[in-house]
Enzyme design. Structure first.
Site, PDB file in Angstrom:
ATOM      1  CG  ASP A  10      -1.833   1.226   1.280  1.00 57.75           C
ATOM      2  OD1 ASP A  10      -2.247   1.700   0.207  1.00 57.75           O
ATOM      3  OD2 ASP A  10      -2.122   1.729   2.385  1.00 57.75           O
ATOM      4  CB  CYS A  73      -3.086   0.915  -2.604  1.00 56.95           C
ATOM      5  SG  CYS A  73      -3.014   2.668  -2.995  1.00 56.95           S
ATOM      6  CB  CYS A 183      -9.092   5.422   0.327  1.00 57.16           C
ATOM      7  SG  CYS A 183      -7.447   5.688   0.989  1.00 57.16           S
ATOM      8  CG  HIS A 185      -4.744   5.248   4.258  1.00 56.78           C
ATOM      9  ND1 HIS A 185      -4.256   4.645   3.127  1.00 56.78           N
ATOM     10  CD2 HIS A 185      -3.666   5.676   4.961  1.00 56.78           C
ATOM     11  CE1 HIS A 185      -2.912   4.734   3.134  1.00 56.78           C
ATOM     12  NE2 HIS A 185      -2.539   5.346   4.242  1.00 56.78           N
TER      13      HIS A 185
HETATM   14  N1  DGL Z   1      -4.571   3.371   0.677  1.00 54.55           N
HETATM   15  C1  DGL Z   1      -4.526   4.136  -0.541  1.00 54.55           C
HETATM   16  C2  DGL Z   1      -5.814   3.887  -1.344  1.00 54.55           C
HETATM   17  O1  DGL Z   1      -6.464   2.941  -1.139  1.00 54.55           O
HETATM   18  C3  DGL Z   1      -4.248   5.529  -0.200  1.00 54.55           C
HETATM   19  C4  DGL Z   1      -3.886   6.335  -1.393  1.00 54.55           C
HETATM   20  C5  DGL Z   1      -2.960   7.456  -1.136  1.00 54.55           C
HETATM   21  O2  DGL Z   1      -1.837   7.205  -0.700  1.00 54.55           O
HETATM   22  O3  DGL Z   1      -3.355   8.585  -1.468  1.00 54.55           O
HETATM   23  O4  DGL Z   1      -6.206   4.609  -2.204  1.00 54.55           O
END
Ligand code: DGL
Length: 262
Positions: A10, A73, A183, A185
């Protein structure tokens, strides 16, 4: 049967939400997780930059002997998975905003998608949303600023709460009854989101589906580890190990977290 590890990467710590689902479902598989926190957020980068970061992470996981790679991600999946699949031999599992289940279940025929700019502007996202847009209004919202704050260990701060309020209010006014977390996160924001959202709004997150897909692709490729012992779970970050650790405190099994330059 293949005893090699599953590789997961990720842009940072968010993909640990996916790792938790994978470990719950197939605990005997070894895993190697790369948190590319030094380069987060991917969502603010160009498609070329996201692609070259995804290639860098993939090649490191392949050097480490991974038998399958989970792109944990949405931003990397929607911008790079097509390239990765056509240029490397191992199977890739990706994650995309779960528009389909939200669209199917929505009574108000209006759903919200909270994701990064990189995801919302990708051609893969555009084509997926077109397929499911039939009779459904999709309200897109960039989660600008959220990933950075989560990466700094501030998922529960007032600033994050205020940002979320700002992002969800217009969607609520337009009548969404499902909010897709686009996302990896964002599952860490669920406790705050649940406080902010009215009860009738359902949160949709695809972590569990990614774990099921990982298991099924391993089975189809005869790649499952058939030993019954618990897996070995290694995590590498190219930023602050202490922050990564805070996202893994609820894991009640031995894990190894360390710093690695990549
Ligand atoms: N975890 C990433 C996602 O699913 C975060 C993306 C980022 O770093 O902006 O999109």
């Amino acid at each position: 049967m293949n005893e090699g590890p599953i590789g997961i990467f990720d842009s940072g710590v968010g993909g640990t939400s996916i790792w938790k689902e994978i470990r719950k479902l197939i605990p005997n598989e070894d895993t190697i997780f790369l948190a590319d926190s030094k380069n987060a957020p991917y969502g603010e980068k160009s498609q070329d930059e996201i692609l070259s970061l995804s290639i860098k992470n993939t090649e490191l996981l392949l050097q480490m002997g991974c038998k399958l790679i989970v792109v944990a991600c949405n931003t990397a999946t929607t911008n790079a998975i097509k390239y990765l699949r056509s240029n490397y031999q191992v199977p890739f599992i990706g994650i995309e905003p779960a528009i389909k289940p939200a669209a199917l279940k929505s009574a108000s025929k209006t759903i919200g998608v909270l994701a990064t700019r990189g995801t919302l502007s990708s051609s893969l996202f555009l084509s997926t949303s077109e397929i499911h847009a039939n009779g459904i209004t999709i309200i897109e919202q960039e989660g600008t600023g959220l990933v950075q704050r989560i990466e700094q260990g501030e998922a529960h701060s007032d600033e994050v709460r205020n940002l979320l309020m700002k992002f969800i209010e217009p969607m609520l006014r337009k009548g969404i009854d499902h909010l897709v977390l686009g996302c990896t996160h964002y599952p860490y924001l669920i406790p705050v989101l649940r406080e902010l959202l009215p009860e009738h709004v359902t949160l949709i997150d695809s972590g569990e589906a990614v774990a099921r897909q990982t298991k099924s692709v391993l089975e189809q490729g005869v790649l499952r580890n058939r030993t019954d012992a618990k897996g070995v779970y290694r995590f590498y970050t190219n930023a602050d190990v202490a922050i990564l650790d805070t996202f893994l405190t609820d894991v009640n099994v031995p894990i190894e977290t360390s710093f690695l330059e990549f």
